[in-house]
Design an enzyme around this catalytic site. Structure first.
Site, PDB file in Angstrom:
ATOM      1  N   ALA A  79      -5.667   1.792  -1.811  1.00  0.00           N
ATOM      2  CA  ALA A  79      -5.287   1.227  -3.106  1.00  0.00           C
ATOM      3  C   ALA A  79      -3.774   1.175  -3.172  1.00  0.00           C
ATOM      4  O   ALA A  79      -3.074   1.631  -2.264  1.00  0.00           O
ATOM      5  CB  ALA A  79      -5.844   2.093  -4.238  1.00  0.00           C
ATOM      6  N   LYS A  80      -3.320   0.643  -4.276  1.00  0.00           N
ATOM      7  CA  LYS A  80      -1.880   0.461  -4.429  1.00  0.00           C
ATOM      8  C   LYS A  80      -1.108   1.780  -4.307  1.00  0.00           C
ATOM      9  O   LYS A  80      -0.021   1.821  -3.756  1.00  0.00           O
ATOM     10  CB  LYS A  80      -1.628  -0.151  -5.814  1.00  0.00           C
ATOM     11  CG  LYS A  80      -0.555  -1.211  -5.747  1.00  0.00           C
ATOM     12  CD  LYS A  80      -0.451  -1.933  -7.033  1.00  0.00           C
ATOM     13  CE  LYS A  80       0.861  -2.683  -7.062  1.00  0.00           C
ATOM     14  NZ  LYS A  80       1.074  -3.331  -8.321  1.00  0.00           N
ATOM     15  N   ARG A  81      -1.727   2.855  -4.818  1.00  0.00           N
ATOM     16  CA  ARG A  81      -1.021   4.148  -4.799  1.00  0.00           C
ATOM     17  C   ARG A  81      -0.723   4.620  -3.378  1.00  0.00           C
ATOM     18  O   ARG A  81       0.101   5.499  -3.169  1.00  0.00           O
ATOM     19  CB  ARG A  81      -1.814   5.210  -5.569  1.00  0.00           C
ATOM     20  CG  ARG A  81      -3.122   5.575  -4.947  1.00  0.00           C
ATOM     21  CD  ARG A  81      -3.845   6.689  -5.654  1.00  0.00           C
ATOM     22  NE  ARG A  81      -5.053   7.012  -4.932  1.00  0.00           N
ATOM     23  CZ  ARG A  81      -6.167   6.319  -4.996  1.00  0.00           C
ATOM     24  NH1 ARG A  81      -6.246   5.265  -5.781  1.00  0.00           N
ATOM     25  NH2 ARG A  81      -7.226   6.660  -4.279  1.00  0.00           N
TER      26      ARG A  81
END
Ligand code: GLU
Length: 320
Positions: free
Chosen positions: A250-252
């Site tokens: 994911a983006k994180r």
């Protein structure tokens, strides 16, 4: 002719994780000369943002992924946006209800959270619902209805559900493993499980390719196809891309969005090459078009295990 689809929820930006699912679904269809359908799953309005939907479609086109039917392309089974399809979902609720397959559920979030710490199988949907409201009598329902608007749950059949997954092989789910699931929330919003089945059936989808995290949803959806008298599609659940913490990429994790890569001057063919290398379709990252990959695509090339996209991968991507 095979018909496949990509069905993004426009609540976040497209990145290598979800764009790779779109690419593989597209390759499955195009390598077989089939039709590709784009559908926006914006049924959960508060989570969906129109500008993200526009951005996702523009990103996909930039990658060279095209579609024959979709929100901007039209087609015989439109609208291709879930928020425009409420009447179809309502009709399905009616049919299931007439068959006695739905029941109102008055459980609160807190009650369901308490179940979460019990030793039930955890699934993408959360823990299996223990069936608390399934056998309430009329009096008990009336009494609870005074205090709470219920959600509607589908009563899962009491039998094993088995199917052959084109990517993951034979699958079998025991009775009770998945629990009765919500088809309409207390706030009136139709659930993903119901909407996706109604839409895939109405759009005559023959092949669903999606991430392995949705495997748990498939027995539920197969039960819905049967209850609605519809023929189910074939399923292929592909191993996920994971961050170095073992969680879905994911983006994180610093995964660059497609938009960011594009703005940083990385070419679309390099991004496709990277996603292909992460999926066993290329030995290393090199520029390639989606079309070129279609000529030699096979589901068998995709590794059976999740691929960890660690910092090394991300550095490689950034340095391209
Ligand atoms: N809208 C769903 C998602 O973005 C699609 C799931 C599916 O392919 O069935 O996860």
């Amino acid at each position: 002719m095979i018909r496949g689809r990509y069905a993004p929820t426009p609540s976040g930006e497209l990145h290598v994780g979800n764009a790779r699912t779109a690419l593989l679904a597209w390759l499955q269809v195009r390598s077989a000369g089939g039709a590709f359908i784009m559908r926006l799953e914006d049924i959960d309005k508060p989570r969906s943002r129109p500008e993200l939907a526009r951005q996702a479609l523009a990103d996909l086109r930039w990658l060279g992924i095209d579609w024959d039917e979709g929100p901007d392309a039209g087609g015989p089974f439109g609208p291709y946006v879930q928020s425009g399809r409420q009447a179809l979902y309502d009709a399905a609720i009616e049919r299931l209800s007439a068959k006695g397959l739905l029941y109102p559920c008055y459980c609160s979030r807190a009650e369901l959270a308490a179940v979460a710490s019990a030793p039930h199988g955890l699934s993408a949907e959360g823990p299996a619902y223990p069936g608390t409201c399934r056998h309430l009598n009329e009096g008990e329902r009336r009494e609870r209805a005074q205090r709470k608007t219920p959600s509607l749950r589908f009563a899962m059949p009491d039998r094993t559900i088995a199917f052959h997954d084109l990517a993951a092989g034979p699958q079998s789910f025991q009775p009770g493993e998945n629990g009765d699931f919500v088809v309409r929330r207390a706030d009136g919003i139709i659930s993903y499980q119901l909407a996706v089945v109604v839409d895939d059936a109405a759009m005559k989808i023959t092949d669903v390719l999606r991430g392995h995290d949705l495997m748990d949803s498939t027995p539920r959806q197969l039960a819905l196809y049967e209850a609605l008298g519809q023929r189910p599609p074939r399923f292929a659940h592909i191993p996920l891309l994971l961050g170095s913490d073992g969680k879905r990429l994911a983006k994180r994790h610093g995964a660059l969005s497609i938009r960011a890569m594009r703005e940083n001057g990385i070419g679309s063919e390099t991004v496709i090459g990277a996603m292909a290398a992460m999926s066993g379709l290329l030995d290393r990252i090199e520029p390639v078009t989606a079309r070129e990959l279609a000529s030699c695509f096979s589901l068998e090339l995709i590794p059976k295990q999740p691929v960890v996209v660690d910092d090394g991968w991300l550095r490689k991507l950034r340095s391209l």
